[in-house]
Scaffold this active site. Sequence first.
Site, PDB file in Angstrom:
ATOM      1  N   SER A 121       0.823  -1.223   0.000  1.00  0.00           N
ATOM      2  CA  SER A 121       0.000   0.000   0.000  1.00  0.00           C
ATOM      3  C   SER A 121       0.855   1.271   0.000  1.00  0.00           C
ATOM      4  CB  SER A 121      -0.933   0.004   1.214  1.00  0.00           C
ATOM      5  OG  SER A 121      -0.193  -0.119   2.406  1.00  0.00           O
ATOM      6  N   TYR A 149      11.544   2.029  -1.407  1.00  0.00           N
ATOM      7  CA  TYR A 149      10.822   0.751  -1.492  1.00  0.00           C
ATOM      8  C   TYR A 149       9.618   0.914  -2.419  1.00  0.00           C
ATOM      9  CZ  TYR A 149       7.973  -3.017   0.764  1.00  0.00           C
ATOM     10  OH  TYR A 149       7.205  -4.118   1.071  1.00  0.00           O
ATOM     11  N   LYS A 153       8.557  -1.092  -5.857  1.00  0.00           N
ATOM     12  CA  LYS A 153       7.275  -1.800  -5.995  1.00  0.00           C
ATOM     13  C   LYS A 153       6.482  -1.277  -7.192  1.00  0.00           C
ATOM     14  CE  LYS A 153       7.510  -4.681  -2.559  1.00  0.00           C
ATOM     15  NZ  LYS A 153       7.521  -6.130  -2.833  1.00  0.00           N
ATOM     16  N   HIS A 192       7.713  -4.270  11.503  1.00  0.00           N
ATOM     17  CA  HIS A 192       6.527  -3.411  11.442  1.00  0.00           C
ATOM     18  C   HIS A 192       5.955  -3.223  12.847  1.00  0.00           C
ATOM     19  CE1 HIS A 192       6.620  -4.858   7.171  1.00  0.00           C
ATOM     20  NE2 HIS A 192       6.380  -3.576   6.986  1.00  0.00           N
TER      21      HIS A 192
HETATM   22  N1  NDP Z   1       4.680  -7.571   5.866  1.00  0.00           N
HETATM   23  C1  NDP Z   1       3.822  -6.656   5.437  1.00  0.00           C
HETATM   24  O1  NDP Z   1       3.167  -5.953   6.226  1.00  0.00           O
HETATM   25  C2  NDP Z   1       3.618  -6.465   3.969  1.00  0.00           C
HETATM   26  C3  NDP Z   1       4.297  -7.201   2.998  1.00  0.00           C
HETATM   27  N2  NDP Z   1       4.062  -6.977   1.665  1.00  0.00           N
HETATM   28  C4  NDP Z   1       4.787  -7.702   0.616  1.00  0.00           C
HETATM   29  O2  NDP Z   1       4.687  -9.090   0.771  1.00  0.00           O
HETATM   30  C5  NDP Z   1       5.894  -9.717   0.320  1.00  0.00           C
HETATM   31  C6  NDP Z   1       6.431 -10.625   1.402  1.00  0.00           C
HETATM   32  O3  NDP Z   1       6.689  -9.845   2.577  1.00  0.00           O
HETATM   33  P1  NDP Z   1       6.909 -10.544   4.002  1.00  0.00           P
HETATM   34  O4  NDP Z   1       6.541 -11.971   3.931  1.00  0.00           O
HETATM   35  O5  NDP Z   1       6.310  -9.650   4.987  1.00  0.00           O
HETATM   36  O6  NDP Z   1       8.485 -10.418   4.154  1.00  0.00           O
HETATM   37  P2  NDP Z   1       9.482 -11.354   4.988  1.00  0.00           P
HETATM   38  O7  NDP Z   1      10.671 -10.521   5.286  1.00  0.00           O
HETATM   39  O8  NDP Z   1       8.771 -12.025   6.092  1.00  0.00           O
HETATM   40  O9  NDP Z   1       9.864 -12.468   3.913  1.00  0.00           O
HETATM   41  C7  NDP Z   1      10.596 -12.147   2.766  1.00  0.00           C
HETATM   42  C8  NDP Z   1      11.168 -13.412   2.187  1.00  0.00           C
HETATM   43  O10 NDP Z   1      11.982 -13.075   1.055  1.00  0.00           O
HETATM   44  C9  NDP Z   1      13.188 -13.776   1.151  1.00  0.00           C
HETATM   45  N3  NDP Z   1      14.273 -13.040   0.519  1.00  0.00           N
HETATM   46  C10 NDP Z   1      14.699 -11.777   0.787  1.00  0.00           C
HETATM   47  N4  NDP Z   1      15.752 -11.487   0.024  1.00  0.00           N
HETATM   48  C11 NDP Z   1      16.010 -12.587  -0.734  1.00  0.00           C
HETATM   49  C12 NDP Z   1      16.977 -12.892  -1.722  1.00  0.00           C
HETATM   50  N5  NDP Z   1      17.916 -12.015  -2.080  1.00  0.00           N
HETATM   51  N6  NDP Z   1      16.941 -14.115  -2.283  1.00  0.00           N
HETATM   52  C13 NDP Z   1      16.011 -15.025  -1.922  1.00  0.00           C
HETATM   53  N7  NDP Z   1      15.060 -14.790  -1.014  1.00  0.00           N
HETATM   54  C14 NDP Z   1      15.067 -13.574  -0.421  1.00  0.00           C
HETATM   55  C15 NDP Z   1      13.450 -13.895   2.638  1.00  0.00           C
HETATM   56  O11 NDP Z   1      14.359 -14.897   2.909  1.00  0.00           O
HETATM   57  P3  NDP Z   1      15.368 -14.695   4.152  1.00  0.00           P
HETATM   58  O12 NDP Z   1      14.504 -14.414   5.339  1.00  0.00           O
HETATM   59  O13 NDP Z   1      16.077 -15.985   4.196  1.00  0.00           O
HETATM   60  O14 NDP Z   1      16.221 -13.516   3.792  1.00  0.00           O
HETATM   61  C16 NDP Z   1      12.047 -14.186   3.154  1.00  0.00           C
HETATM   62  O15 NDP Z   1      11.736 -15.557   3.049  1.00  0.00           O
HETATM   63  C17 NDP Z   1       6.852  -8.584  -0.065  1.00  0.00           C
HETATM   64  O16 NDP Z   1       6.795  -8.379  -1.450  1.00  0.00           O
HETATM   65  C18 NDP Z   1       6.287  -7.388   0.653  1.00  0.00           C
HETATM   66  O17 NDP Z   1       6.555  -6.202  -0.032  1.00  0.00           O
HETATM   67  C19 NDP Z   1       3.147  -6.045   1.259  1.00  0.00           C
HETATM   68  C20 NDP Z   1       2.447  -5.299   2.165  1.00  0.00           C
HETATM   69  C21 NDP Z   1       2.642  -5.439   3.581  1.00  0.00           C
HETATM   70  C1  F7E Z   2       3.614  -2.193   5.212  1.00  0.00           C
HETATM   71  C2  F7E Z   2       4.314  -0.851   5.158  1.00  0.00           C
HETATM   72  O1  F7E Z   2       5.127  -0.650   6.317  1.00  0.00           O
HETATM   73  C3  F7E Z   2       5.889   0.551   6.381  1.00  0.00           C
HETATM   74  O2  F7E Z   2       5.081   1.643   6.612  1.00  0.00           O
HETATM   75  P1  F7E Z   2       4.249   1.904   7.929  1.00  0.00           P
HETATM   76  O3  F7E Z   2       2.830   1.536   7.679  1.00  0.00           O
HETATM   77  O4  F7E Z   2       4.487   3.278   8.364  1.00  0.00           O
HETATM   78  O5  F7E Z   2       4.846   0.805   8.892  1.00  0.00           O
HETATM   79  P2  F7E Z   2       5.199   0.517  10.396  1.00  0.00           P
HETATM   80  O6  F7E Z   2       4.437  -0.709  10.734  1.00  0.00           O
HETATM   81  O7  F7E Z   2       6.660   0.437  10.581  1.00  0.00           O
HETATM   82  O8  F7E Z   2       4.679   1.770  11.257  1.00  0.00           O
HETATM   83  C4  F7E Z   2       3.329   2.101  11.380  1.00  0.00           C
HETATM   84  C5  F7E Z   2       3.147   3.195  12.396  1.00  0.00           C
HETATM   85  O9  F7E Z   2       3.375   2.651  13.705  1.00  0.00           O
HETATM   86  C6  F7E Z   2       4.239   3.505  14.448  1.00  0.00           C
HETATM   87  N1  F7E Z   2       4.949   2.716  15.462  1.00  0.00           N
HETATM   88  C7  F7E Z   2       4.775   2.844  16.811  1.00  0.00           C
HETATM   89  N2  F7E Z   2       5.622   2.054  17.469  1.00  0.00           N
HETATM   90  C8  F7E Z   2       6.316   1.362  16.514  1.00  0.00           C
HETATM   91  C9  F7E Z   2       7.340   0.395  16.601  1.00  0.00           C
HETATM   92  O10 F7E Z   2       7.769  -0.023  17.671  1.00  0.00           O
HETATM   93  N3  F7E Z   2       7.804  -0.095  15.413  1.00  0.00           N
HETATM   94  C10 F7E Z   2       7.333   0.328  14.204  1.00  0.00           C
HETATM   95  N4  F7E Z   2       7.842  -0.218  13.074  1.00  0.00           N
HETATM   96  N5  F7E Z   2       6.390   1.292  14.106  1.00  0.00           N
HETATM   97  C11 F7E Z   2       5.890   1.794  15.250  1.00  0.00           C
HETATM   98  C12 F7E Z   2       5.119   4.131  13.398  1.00  0.00           C
HETATM   99  O11 F7E Z   2       5.751   5.308  13.881  1.00  0.00           O
HETATM  100  C13 F7E Z   2       4.100   4.398  12.278  1.00  0.00           C
HETATM  101  O12 F7E Z   2       3.373   5.566  12.550  1.00  0.00           O
HETATM  102  C14 F7E Z   2       6.586   0.879   5.088  1.00  0.00           C
HETATM  103  O13 F7E Z   2       7.829   1.447   5.441  1.00  0.00           O
HETATM  104  C15 F7E Z   2       6.539  -0.200   4.129  1.00  0.00           C
HETATM  105  O14 F7E Z   2       7.330  -1.273   4.544  1.00  0.00           O
HETATM  106  C16 F7E Z   2       5.156  -0.715   3.940  1.00  0.00           C
HETATM  107  O15 F7E Z   2       4.727  -0.995   2.854  1.00  0.00           O
END
Ligand code: NDP
Ligand code: F7E
Length: 323
Positions: A121, A149, A153, A192
Amino acid sequence: MGGPTHDSSDFLTDKSAKIFVAGHRGLVGSAIVRKLQSLGLTNLVLRSHSELDLTRQSDVDSFFAAEKPQYVILAAAKVGGIHANNTYPADFIAINLQIQTNVIDSSFRHGVKKLLFLGSSCIYPKLAPQPIPENALLTGPLEPTNEWYAIAKISGIKMCQAYRIQYNWDAISGMPTNLYGPNDNFHPENSHVLPALMRRFHEAKVNKAKEVVVWGTGSPLREFLHVDDLADAVVFLMDKYSGLEHLNVGSGKEVTIKELAELVKEAVGFEGELVWDTSKPDGTPRKLMDSSKLLGLGWVPKISLKDGLVDTYKWYVENVVKQ
Ligand SMILES: NC(=O)C1=CN([C@@H]2O[C@H](COP(=O)(O)OP(=O)(O)OC[C@H]3O[C@@H](n4cnc5c(N)ncnc54)[C@H](OP(=O)(O)O)[C@@H]3O)[C@@H](O)[C@H]2O)C=CC1
Ligand SMILES: C[C@H]1O[C@H](OP(=O)(O)OP(=O)(O)OC[C@H]2O[C@@H](n3cnc4c(=O)[nH]c(N)nc43)[C@H](O)[C@@H]2O)[C@@H](O)[C@@H](O)C1=O
């Protein structure tokens, strides 16, 4: 070709189809693997980061030449919260551009039938209209803490569109909102907000601390989706959607960070006070996505934030704390 369509495909009917889930050990990839296996789709090709570094173009190409998967779900990326995005901009732009370019291009050249790319998002302008429709993309300046980032994307979405337009290749993009659940990253600084607070409250409870520090002002609004709902949406899109446009994937429910902190505190059972560190950035003031296009195709999120928090805390205690 061109506008959104929703075709029936054989993704769910061909149980022997070979599917590469990139990033299968992460939050999202592991949920997708659970979902596929529960549906009887078990011919999965999986490689950990140490087995196949997706930033290495020739290794990725050799992998595709040898394995020839029919479907690819791209859930590998450099991912992190607001602090990580703000601190490591070079990693966030370079690694993500490399991974997605290598995987998308090799998938196309080695005959993959369909690929799904996951964005986020944060692709939308900082001050986009709320709820954010898909056509808000590229209509204004990005949130500075994660623009590197976001640019990667956005390039991923555009690459899928370009290959569809030039080659009529079935590459689609889903834009998830903020996710959480089992296998999340609980790093104290780089994760996050939801897993960061869960860990901080848990450690405060165990150490009988009187207060917990939370970043920012508490006023930003965020929409949270349980990763099992996201995995359900990913399978739904692979099966039912073949369009040019990226589709939003959200729960439609938003909370302030203050409300989230209170909910996590309750789920963990911490009884002390919250202290706000306003030297930390708030990031985007609000990012509620308009997911009506996906909902209109028939997908529905099922897990409430309250239930999801209970489930995630149980997973955290059993899998991270007890290790
Ligand atoms: N988490 C969230 O809140 C959100 C996530 N997304 C999207 O979802 C997708 C997955 O995210 P999420 O599961 O949270 O991320 P994670 O960090 O939990 O997982 C990412 C995965 O990618 C692998 N990876 C990273 N770099 C490499 C590399 N160079 N070669 C091979 N594998 C690699 C990691 O392996 P390893 O750990 O071994 O490095 C891991 O298994 C991403 O595209 C992200 O942008 C979108 C919106 C929100
Ligand atoms: C999924 C999305 O995630 C990222 O964006 P974001 O939504 O801002 O993500 P966040 O989860 O890190 O923070 C949400 C809010 O929460 C507050 N906050 C409080 N206390 C903590 C704290 O302890 N840790 C973190 N991380 N945030 C905190 C923080 O200050 C902010 O106001 C992108 O960079 C990008 O990666 C992306 O796509």
